[in-house]
Each structure stands twice: as C-alpha cells, then as structure tokens.
Design a protein around this motif. Structure first.
Motif, PDB file in Angstrom:
ATOM      1  N   LYS A 195     -14.785  -4.495   3.175  1.00 54.88           N
ATOM      2  CA  LYS A 195     -16.102  -4.996   2.726  1.00 54.88           C
ATOM      3  C   LYS A 195     -17.013  -5.042   3.938  1.00 54.88           C
ATOM      4  N   ARG A 202       0.818  -1.220   0.000  1.00 54.17           N
ATOM      5  CA  ARG A 202       0.000   0.000   0.000  1.00 54.17           C
ATOM      6  C   ARG A 202       0.844   1.259   0.000  1.00 54.17           C
ATOM      7  N   ARG A 229      -6.618  -0.460   3.631  1.00 51.82           N
ATOM      8  CA  ARG A 229      -6.713  -1.855   3.212  1.00 51.82           C
ATOM      9  C   ARG A 229      -8.102  -2.057   2.586  1.00 51.82           C
ATOM     10  N   PRO A 230      -8.275  -3.089   1.752  1.00 50.35           N
ATOM     11  CA  PRO A 230      -9.613  -3.317   1.175  1.00 50.35           C
ATOM     12  C   PRO A 230     -10.642  -3.537   2.290  1.00 50.35           C
TER      13      PRO A 230
END
Ligand code: UDP
Length: 255
Positions: A33, A24, A30-31
């Motif tokens: 969801k 990164r 960070r991803p």
C-alpha cells in the motif's frame, strides 16, 4: 501476514503445501500500500506498507545546503537519511545511526540520484528522510520505492520513478520479495532497483550463493515484480490528484 518476531531460524522456509511460511507462492509479492502527501510539514512525503514493513519518507528541497561546506557550485546535492526506529525490530535498535544505516543511506543516494536534474540546482540540496517504523526484510528496497514517490510528491523534476524489490533463493528455490526470515535464513538475497526512464539498474546488491543461470533468472523475476510495483506507485500519485479534484468539484466527480 504473520510477523516472525523472534530471531529463530526455521528449518524449512516452505510449508508442506509448497507455500512459503507466510502463505505466499514463490513469486507472489507481499501486500503493498502506498500513499503520498501524508506529512504536512514536508515539501513532499509518502507512506508505504509492504508486508510488515511500515515506512515514512519526507523530502525537503531544493533548499540551501547545511552545512555550507557540502554545497557544490556547479550542481545540487542529494542527501538521504535512512533510519530504523528503535522499536522497528525485535531486538531494540540503538537510536544512533550505525554502520548499516550509513551504508544503506549511501546506497539509496546512488539509487535515487540518476532520477534528478541536480545540474539545475547549484548550491542547493534535496534531503530525503526515511524512517522505518516496522521492519521485516527488504527495507532498503521499500525505502527506495517510497523515496521516489516522496520526491515526486514534492514536485521535484524527475526523469522517472525508481522501483526496487529483493529477489533471491530460499531452500534451493528462486523467490520474489523475501521477507525478513527468508532474508536471514535463505540462500541468497538480491535487492535491486530499476530507473524507468532508461530501464537501468541503479541498485544491485548480492548476498549469498547462486549460479549464473539462477542469477539471470532472478533479474527477470525482479523485472516482472518491479513492473507491478511501479503500477502501484503511479496509482498512489494519481490518487492524490483524484482526491484533490473531487474535493474541489464538491464530490461531483465521485463515482
Ligand atoms: N534487522 C533487524 N535488526 C537490525 C537490522 C535489520 O532485525 O538491526 C532485520 C530487519 O527486519 C531487516 C532485515 O533484518 O528488514 C534484513 O536486513 P538487511 O540488512 O538485509 O536489510 P533489508 O533487507 O531490510 O534491506
């Protein structure tokens, strides 16, 4: 995203190309969801994946307070239970809640409480159970974020959501959203949360060293990151109702 499973501290937290160990940029999240309504037996629930963190949250309430002596005659109470699964970290975690889990549960209670209208629920409780299934740094922030969603999913009247993120310093550079290894081997870690109805901090902890200018910059970095994460939270809530609408319209609204 590579999971650093051993508690070995690398010498450097930046690669030759200037990226962080997980690839990164300094201020890249960070991803993330999020999904709501994932547990059918709870009044409200949410699931969150944030990098390698995987967390479930279940909410019950308003309901009678057990044990009864905890009940307050003039307002409801909020109880938060933060737990890490035995398998959520590299070294097996003891199943009984330790000092850290009790402290984080308390911190999360303080973080979420301003959102609720507890004065409307005398004698009642709202209970928030958070289970960290996989942990990789920043779990208290991820838990505050997912708990706010689960409360909203339970239909609990709320002033707004709360969103949390950790910012900090690694190898002398300010960074956003520290991973587990950055948290442990870095210079400073500053988990914080904003309640959106008043844009106030309802969580601000600090561990490490930085000067005042850096601290001020960190708060700005946090605000930028929190705005993005808040958007993901709102979309998770909307997605549940879009899915319901599609189901009831026989898929007619599907694009
Ligand atoms: N951790 C661990 N074992 C423990 C507690 C924590 O390996 O018993 C790891 C876990 O990945 C956690 C990280 O250390 O996310 C940082 O923990 P900290 O206490 O700073 O809280 P967090 O950053 O998760 O809010």
């Amino acid at each position: 995203m590579p999971l650093i499973i051993k508690d070995e501290y690398p010498e450097k937290l930046f690669r030759e190309d200037g990226k962080r160990l997980d690839g990164r940029d300094k201020h890249e999240l960070r991803p993330i969801k999020m999904e709501v309504g994932v547990l059918k037996n709870a009044d409200g629930s949410a699931y969150l994946e944030w990098g390698n963190n995987k967390i479930y949250c279940a909410v019950y309430g308003p309901r009678d307070v057990h044990p009864h002596y905890l009940a307050k005659p003039d307002k409801g109470i909020l109880r938060v239970f933060y737990r890490m699964s035995t398998f959520s970290v590299f070294e097996r975690k003891r199943p009984a809640p330790g000092r850290r889990e009790k402290e984080i549960s308390m911190v999360l209670t303080d973080c979420l409480e301003p959102l609720l209208f507890l004065e409307l629920y005398p004698g009642n409780s709202f209970e928030v159970f958070i289970n960290v299934m996989d942990a990789d740094g920043g779990t208290r922030c991820a838990c505050a974020t997912v708990a706010a969603l689960a409360l909203a999913d339970a239909g609990v009247p709320m002033r707004s959501l709360v969103t949390a993120v950790a910012v900090g310093k690694i190898d002398g550079e300010l960074v956003t959203d520290l991973s587990g290894i950055e948290d442990k081997a870095g210079d400073a870690d500053l988990p914080c949360a904003i309640t959106w109805f008043n844009e106030e901090f309802s969580l601000l902890q600090f561990d490490g060293k930085m000067d005042l200018k850096e601290f001020d910059k960190c708060l700005i970095l946090a605000k930028n990151a929190l705005t993005k994460i808040h958007e993901i939270q709102l979309n998770a809530l909307k997605n549940k109702y879009i899915a319901i609408q599609e189901e009831y319209s026989g898929g007619k609204n599907k694009k």
